[in-house]
Motif scaffolding. Structure first.
Motif, PDB file in Angstrom:
ATOM      1  N   THR A  69       0.832  -1.211   0.000  1.00  0.00           N
ATOM      2  CA  THR A  69       0.000   0.000   0.000  1.00  0.00           C
ATOM      3  C   THR A  69       0.862   1.255   0.000  1.00  0.00           C
ATOM      4  O   THR A  69       0.585   2.229  -0.712  1.00  0.00           O
ATOM      5  CB  THR A  69      -0.929   0.010   1.226  1.00  0.00           C
ATOM      6  N   CYS A 114       2.208   6.902  -6.726  1.00  0.00           N
ATOM      7  CA  CYS A 114       1.280   7.969  -7.056  1.00  0.00           C
ATOM      8  C   CYS A 114       1.938   9.332  -6.873  1.00  0.00           C
ATOM      9  O   CYS A 114       1.766  10.235  -7.698  1.00  0.00           O
ATOM     10  CB  CYS A 114       0.042   7.849  -6.174  1.00  0.00           C
ATOM     11  N   SER A 174      -4.077  15.165   2.905  1.00  0.00           N
ATOM     12  CA  SER A 174      -3.951  13.710   3.047  1.00  0.00           C
ATOM     13  C   SER A 174      -5.165  13.004   2.445  1.00  0.00           C
ATOM     14  O   SER A 174      -5.032  11.919   1.871  1.00  0.00           O
ATOM     15  CB  SER A 174      -3.793  13.325   4.523  1.00  0.00           C
ATOM     16  N   VAL A 175      -6.340  13.633   2.561  1.00  0.00           N
ATOM     17  CA  VAL A 175      -7.549  13.033   1.981  1.00  0.00           C
ATOM     18  C   VAL A 175      -7.447  13.025   0.458  1.00  0.00           C
ATOM     19  O   VAL A 175      -7.780  12.025  -0.194  1.00  0.00           O
ATOM     20  CB  VAL A 175      -8.796  13.808   2.438  1.00  0.00           C
ATOM     21  N   GLU A 176      -6.980  14.131  -0.118  1.00  0.00           N
ATOM     22  CA  GLU A 176      -6.848  14.215  -1.568  1.00  0.00           C
ATOM     23  C   GLU A 176      -5.818  13.211  -2.089  1.00  0.00           C
ATOM     24  O   GLU A 176      -6.031  12.564  -3.123  1.00  0.00           O
ATOM     25  CB  GLU A 176      -6.449  15.636  -1.979  1.00  0.00           C
ATOM     26  N   ALA A 228      -4.965  10.421  -0.624  1.00  0.00           N
ATOM     27  CA  ALA A 228      -5.544   9.089  -0.448  1.00  0.00           C
ATOM     28  C   ALA A 228      -6.485   8.752  -1.599  1.00  0.00           C
ATOM     29  O   ALA A 228      -6.454   7.642  -2.144  1.00  0.00           O
ATOM     30  CB  ALA A 228      -6.285   9.009   0.894  1.00  0.00           C
ATOM     31  N   GLU A 229      -7.310   9.724  -2.000  1.00  0.00           N
ATOM     32  CA  GLU A 229      -8.228   9.491  -3.119  1.00  0.00           C
ATOM     33  C   GLU A 229      -7.464   9.268  -4.411  1.00  0.00           C
ATOM     34  O   GLU A 229      -7.814   8.411  -5.230  1.00  0.00           O
ATOM     35  CB  GLU A 229      -9.178  10.687  -3.265  1.00  0.00           C
ATOM     36  N   LEU A 230      -6.403  10.043  -4.603  1.00  0.00           N
ATOM     37  CA  LEU A 230      -5.613   9.920  -5.824  1.00  0.00           C
ATOM     38  C   LEU A 230      -4.931   8.559  -5.912  1.00  0.00           C
ATOM     39  O   LEU A 230      -4.838   7.961  -6.986  1.00  0.00           O
ATOM     40  CB  LEU A 230      -4.567  11.041  -5.867  1.00  0.00           C
ATOM     41  N   GLY A 261      -5.956   5.855  -4.259  1.00  0.00           N
ATOM     42  CA  GLY A 261      -6.901   4.763  -4.065  1.00  0.00           C
ATOM     43  C   GLY A 261      -6.673   4.001  -2.783  1.00  0.00           C
ATOM     44  O   GLY A 261      -6.851   2.773  -2.732  1.00  0.00           O
ATOM     45  N   SER A 315      -6.754   4.463   1.892  1.00  0.00           N
ATOM     46  CA  SER A 315      -7.440   5.172   2.966  1.00  0.00           C
ATOM     47  C   SER A 315      -6.581   6.324   3.477  1.00  0.00           C
ATOM     48  O   SER A 315      -5.353   6.315   3.333  1.00  0.00           O
ATOM     49  CB  SER A 315      -7.743   4.213   4.118  1.00  0.00           C
ATOM     50  N   GLN A 316      -7.240   7.305   4.102  1.00  0.00           N
ATOM     51  CA  GLN A 316      -6.498   8.438   4.662  1.00  0.00           C
ATOM     52  C   GLN A 316      -5.530   7.994   5.763  1.00  0.00           C
ATOM     53  O   GLN A 316      -4.387   8.474   5.811  1.00  0.00           O
ATOM     54  CB  GLN A 316      -7.485   9.498   5.174  1.00  0.00           C
TER      55      GLN A 316
END
Length: 280
Positions: free
Chosen positions: A21, A28, A41-43, A45-47, A49, A51-52
């Motif tokens: 992971t 990324c 950190s949320v952005e 994590a989304e990029l 794929g 979790s935050q």
């Protein structure tokens, strides 16, 4: 030559034992090096794929107190990159794809400032007879191109560009007939068959040299020498100018290590002329 943002990120990750992971997050970040210092950190994590909390654990694994500390560090080492990224928005998507490939080639040029890994790979490949060259799916064209030109200077090149149950047989046969190394081209999306083939090659005693899109690619744990070359992601399908060029660089290094490479090329040219093979 100054390092690119991606090269600086690559150095930050080197020497750390990362989970799959975490390697995904690192990959990324390298691919989006100009924007990453400005993502939450949320952005991120989304990029990536993930979790935050995985992003937070990743920052801690690199030696930071948390993701904010990692982001501050990235902003310090690349303070002017945001303006460059915003300037890119003025170009249309096709231009941005081309400019992205130019940046990938700059990263490759920075990597090749130290020629030792490529030269070592060239010696390893030159010493292997036969020389199996592996590339499946998206990487098959890279492997085929290398094998086509390599056959002009190497006495026995064997292209492995189809998976299936025969793959292990062909690897074992090459090893039995004297192969000491295997060259692999590994590009996204990474087929499971490539990982299985590299595991088989190493169990057979072959030295695995790999051209991959990142030092954190899924094949990394199954290689003896991995040289990264980023792929472009600005279009619907990835572009692979840097991996193709790196393949030619490896070909040059291999030819330099083959004592009769020039004689083989001259002999081919003589035969081609006698046959009228090419139109002048």
């Amino acid at each position: 030559m100054s390092d690119s943002p991606a090269a600086r990120l690559q150095k930050l990750f080197e020497g750390h034992r990362l989970t799959p992971t975490q390697r995904r997050i690192a990959h990324c970040m390298v691919r989006g090096a100009a924007e990453v210092p400005f993502l939450s950190s949320v952005e991120l994590a989304e990029l990536a794929g993930v979790s935050q909390p995985s992003v937070t654990r990743f920052a801690v694994a690199l030696g930071f107190d948390g993701y904010p500390a990692l982001r501050r560090h990235l902003r310090e080492v690349a303070p002017a990159e945001r303006a460059d990224a915003e300037q890119g928005e003025a170009y249309n998507e096709y231009q941005q794809a081309v400019l992205g490939e130019i940046e990938n080639l700059r990263q490759l040029a920075a990597l090749l400032a130290d020629p030792a890994p490529v030269q070592e790979a060239g010696r390893v490949l030159a010493a292997s007879t036969p020389l199996p060259v592996l590339g499946l799916r998206a990487a098959s064209s890279q492997a085929r191109g290398f094998a086509y030109f390599a056959a002009k200077v190497h006495p026995d090149v064997r292209l492995l560009d189809e998976g299936g149950s025969m793959m292990e047989d062909r690897i074992d046969a090459a090893r039995y007939e004297g192969a000491t190394a295997l060259l692999c081209f590994a590009l996204p999306r990474h087929p499971r068959e490539v990982v299985d083939a590299l595991e088989r090659a190493r169990r057979a005693g072959l030295t695995v040299v790999t051209v991959a899109d990142s030092a954190f690619a899924p094949v990394a744990a199954h290689c003896d020498l991995l040289i990264p070359a980023p792929v472009g992601t600005g279009l619907a399908f990835d572009t692979a100018c840097a991996p193709m060029l790196l393949g030619r660089v490896l070909l040059e290094a291999m030819a330099d290590a083959l004592p009769d490479a020039q004689a083989r090329l001259e002999a081919f040219d003589a035969r081609a002329a006698a046959r009228g093979l090419f139109v002048e």
